[in-house]
Design a protein around this motif. Structure first.
Motif, PDB file in Angstrom:
ATOM      1  N   ILE A   6       0.839  -1.215   0.000  1.00  0.00           N
ATOM      2  CA  ILE A   6       0.000   0.000   0.000  1.00  0.00           C
ATOM      3  C   ILE A   6       0.869   1.258   0.000  1.00  0.00           C
ATOM      4  O   ILE A   6       0.528   2.255  -0.646  1.00  0.00           O
ATOM      5  N   ILE A   7       2.012   1.216   0.685  1.00  0.00           N
ATOM      6  CA  ILE A   7       2.886   2.397   0.691  1.00  0.00           C
ATOM      7  C   ILE A   7       3.377   2.669  -0.733  1.00  0.00           C
ATOM      8  O   ILE A   7       3.311   3.799  -1.231  1.00  0.00           O
ATOM      9  N   GLU A   8       3.837   1.611  -1.431  1.00  0.00           N
ATOM     10  CA  GLU A   8       4.296   1.787  -2.820  1.00  0.00           C
ATOM     11  C   GLU A   8       3.155   2.275  -3.717  1.00  0.00           C
ATOM     12  O   GLU A   8       3.351   3.153  -4.560  1.00  0.00           O
ATOM     13  N   THR A   9       1.962   1.698  -3.517  1.00  0.00           N
ATOM     14  CA  THR A   9       0.819   2.065  -4.354  1.00  0.00           C
ATOM     15  C   THR A   9       0.436   3.528  -4.168  1.00  0.00           C
ATOM     16  O   THR A   9       0.203   4.245  -5.145  1.00  0.00           O
ATOM     17  N   GLY A  32       0.770   6.034  -7.054  1.00  0.00           N
ATOM     18  CA  GLY A  32      -0.534   6.294  -7.669  1.00  0.00           C
ATOM     19  C   GLY A  32      -1.259   7.511  -7.128  1.00  0.00           C
ATOM     20  O   GLY A  32      -2.082   8.114  -7.826  1.00  0.00           O
ATOM     21  N   PHE A  33      -0.991   7.867  -5.875  1.00  0.00           N
ATOM     22  CA  PHE A  33      -1.643   9.008  -5.223  1.00  0.00           C
ATOM     23  C   PHE A  33      -0.595   9.947  -4.632  1.00  0.00           C
ATOM     24  O   PHE A  33      -0.555  10.141  -3.411  1.00  0.00           O
ATOM     25  N   PRO A  34       0.279  10.545  -5.472  1.00  0.00           N
ATOM     26  CA  PRO A  34       1.369  11.350  -4.893  1.00  0.00           C
ATOM     27  C   PRO A  34       0.879  12.561  -4.080  1.00  0.00           C
ATOM     28  O   PRO A  34       1.629  13.090  -3.262  1.00  0.00           O
ATOM     29  N   ASP A  35      -0.377  12.964  -4.281  1.00  0.00           N
ATOM     30  CA  ASP A  35      -0.877  14.134  -3.550  1.00  0.00           C
ATOM     31  C   ASP A  35      -1.601  13.777  -2.252  1.00  0.00           C
ATOM     32  O   ASP A  35      -2.019  14.665  -1.514  1.00  0.00           O
ATOM     33  N   LYS A  36      -1.794  12.499  -2.004  1.00  0.00           N
ATOM     34  CA  LYS A  36      -2.517  12.113  -0.791  1.00  0.00           C
ATOM     35  C   LYS A  36      -1.553  11.810   0.354  1.00  0.00           C
ATOM     36  O   LYS A  36      -0.421  11.379   0.137  1.00  0.00           O
ATOM     37  N   PHE A  37      -2.045  12.022   1.565  1.00  0.00           N
ATOM     38  CA  PHE A  37      -1.279  11.680   2.761  1.00  0.00           C
ATOM     39  C   PHE A  37      -1.538  10.221   3.128  1.00  0.00           C
ATOM     40  O   PHE A  37      -2.658   9.738   2.981  1.00  0.00           O
ATOM     41  N   LEU A  38      -0.491   9.549   3.598  1.00  0.00           N
ATOM     42  CA  LEU A  38      -0.617   8.162   4.054  1.00  0.00           C
ATOM     43  C   LEU A  38      -0.024   8.067   5.460  1.00  0.00           C
ATOM     44  O   LEU A  38       1.095   8.522   5.702  1.00  0.00           O
ATOM     45  N   VAL A  39      -0.810   7.516   6.379  1.00  0.00           N
ATOM     46  CA  VAL A  39      -0.371   7.400   7.772  1.00  0.00           C
ATOM     47  C   VAL A  39      -0.299   5.920   8.122  1.00  0.00           C
ATOM     48  O   VAL A  39      -1.318   5.237   8.193  1.00  0.00           O
ATOM     49  N   SER A  40       0.925   5.430   8.333  1.00  0.00           N
ATOM     50  CA  SER A  40       1.166   4.009   8.476  1.00  0.00           C
ATOM     51  C   SER A  40       1.536   3.667   9.922  1.00  0.00           C
ATOM     52  O   SER A  40       2.105   4.487  10.639  1.00  0.00           O
ATOM     53  N   GLY A  95       7.922  13.420   3.767  1.00  0.00           N
ATOM     54  CA  GLY A  95       7.001  14.040   2.817  1.00  0.00           C
ATOM     55  C   GLY A  95       5.570  13.840   3.292  1.00  0.00           C
ATOM     56  O   GLY A  95       5.233  14.219   4.407  1.00  0.00           O
ATOM     57  N   LYS A  96       4.743  13.228   2.444  1.00  0.00           N
ATOM     58  CA  LYS A  96       3.332  13.016   2.808  1.00  0.00           C
ATOM     59  C   LYS A  96       3.096  11.654   3.455  1.00  0.00           C
ATOM     60  O   LYS A  96       1.955  11.254   3.662  1.00  0.00           O
ATOM     61  N   LEU A  97       4.188  10.943   3.739  1.00  0.00           N
ATOM     62  CA  LEU A  97       4.097   9.646   4.412  1.00  0.00           C
ATOM     63  C   LEU A  97       4.504   9.798   5.879  1.00  0.00           C
ATOM     64  O   LEU A  97       5.570  10.332   6.178  1.00  0.00           O
ATOM     65  N   TYR A  98       3.616   9.372   6.763  1.00  0.00           N
ATOM     66  CA  TYR A  98       3.901   9.403   8.202  1.00  0.00           C
ATOM     67  C   TYR A  98       3.970   7.965   8.715  1.00  0.00           C
ATOM     68  O   TYR A  98       3.132   7.144   8.337  1.00  0.00           O
ATOM     69  N   ILE A  99       4.948   7.688   9.584  1.00  0.00           N
ATOM     70  CA  ILE A  99       5.087   6.358  10.170  1.00  0.00           C
ATOM     71  C   ILE A  99       4.937   6.485  11.687  1.00  0.00           C
ATOM     72  O   ILE A  99       5.723   7.186  12.338  1.00  0.00           O
ATOM     73  N   CYS A 100       3.945   5.815  12.244  1.00  0.00           N
ATOM     74  CA  CYS A 100       3.756   5.789  13.696  1.00  0.00           C
ATOM     75  C   CYS A 100       4.142   4.408  14.221  1.00  0.00           C
ATOM     76  O   CYS A 100       3.783   3.394  13.621  1.00  0.00           O
TER      77      CYS A 100
END
Lengths: 199, 67
Positions: free
Chosen positions: A114-117, A121-129, A148-153
């Protein structure tokens, strides 16, 4: 007012186990407008040590039981459910209305997928993992890192094993940190608070 | 070369490194990885060819099970 902002926001939750169910509950309680949930699993008794389900829901589909529980807490939240094992194509289809996606899978290979996808595929969306939550104790090893727009908790380190099970306290901390990051993304920093810590 | 690796400044003696070389030097033996150089996702097949140079920003994310 933060409530008006949240009411117009859509957040995706990929996986409705320990991380996803608890994160969704937190977001429903604070009044998020719409949640898009995806999971393929059914509830088993061993889930009850950390997941936001009840004993009488064992055997039900997680997405359906979680929708019921969210609506009991906040009937105003719009809950869209997908009973599906997410593929990259599904992720791009189902979560396209979301500003933020919460990665709440169990398996490392699904997290990687999902992180790669989302990054491609969604470079403008935020992803919180959520990464690293097994066992108990060691509060201060759990952190949030931003790329960037990827957060890791999580602690980034402790994998689930026979001697380090996933349990309510640490899974609850990480999932609520994810919900807290979602709020900060959607609202900016809270005007009534200061950065840092006093003790 | 100096690079920013996972939000920290790090210095390496060679002027460039491939991803595979960096993973070896740092002893990152994880199976599930997501790697970005300057924001660009690098696929596993590209680890031997993708070159990191001075000033680059590199993210090496190690994914583990639990949720």
């Amino acid at each position: 007012m933060y409530l008006d902002v949240l009411l117009n926001k859509t957040v995706g939750i990929a996986g409705c186990g320990g991380l996803g169910s608890n994160c969704a509950v937190a977001l429903a309680r604070v009044g998020i407008g719409r949640l898009i949930l995806a999971d393929f699993d059914i509830i088993v008794e061993s889930n009850l040590n950390r997941q936001y389900f009840f004993r009488d829901q064992v055997g039900q589909k997680k997405v359906m039981a979680l929708r019921d529980n969210l609506l009991r807490i906040n009937p105003s939240v719009i809950v869209e459910i997908h009973d599906i094992k997410l593929t990259p194509d599904d992720i791009l289809r189902i979560f396209s209305p979301c500003e933020v996606i919460v990665e709440a899978f169990d398996q490392a290979d699904a997290k990687e997928m999902i992180i790669e996808t989302v990054l491609t595929g969604f470079p403008d969306k935020f992803l919180v993992s959520g990464v690293g939550l097994a066992g108990w104790g060691n509060n201060n090893s759990i952190q949030t890192k931003q790329f960037g727009k990827l957060y890791i908790c999580g602690d980034g380190m402790n994998e689930v094993s026979e001697t380090a099970p996933p349990l309510a306290p640490r899974v609850g901390i990480v999932s609520n940190m994810q919900a807290n990051v979602v709020m900060e993304i959607l609202l900016g920093s809270c005007p009534g608070t200061q950065d840092g810590q006093k003790i | 070369m100096k690079i920013e690796l996972n939000n920290r400044l790090e210095e390496f003696s060679p002027p460039t490194l491939t991803i595979s070389e960096l993973l070896k030097i740092k002893n990152f033996t994880f199976k599930m990885l997501v790697i970005k150089i300057n924001g660009q996702l690098i696929r596993k097949e590209e680890y031997d060819q993708s070159v990191i140079k001075d000033g680059d920003t590199v993210m090496v994310l190690h994914l583990i099970s639990g949720g």
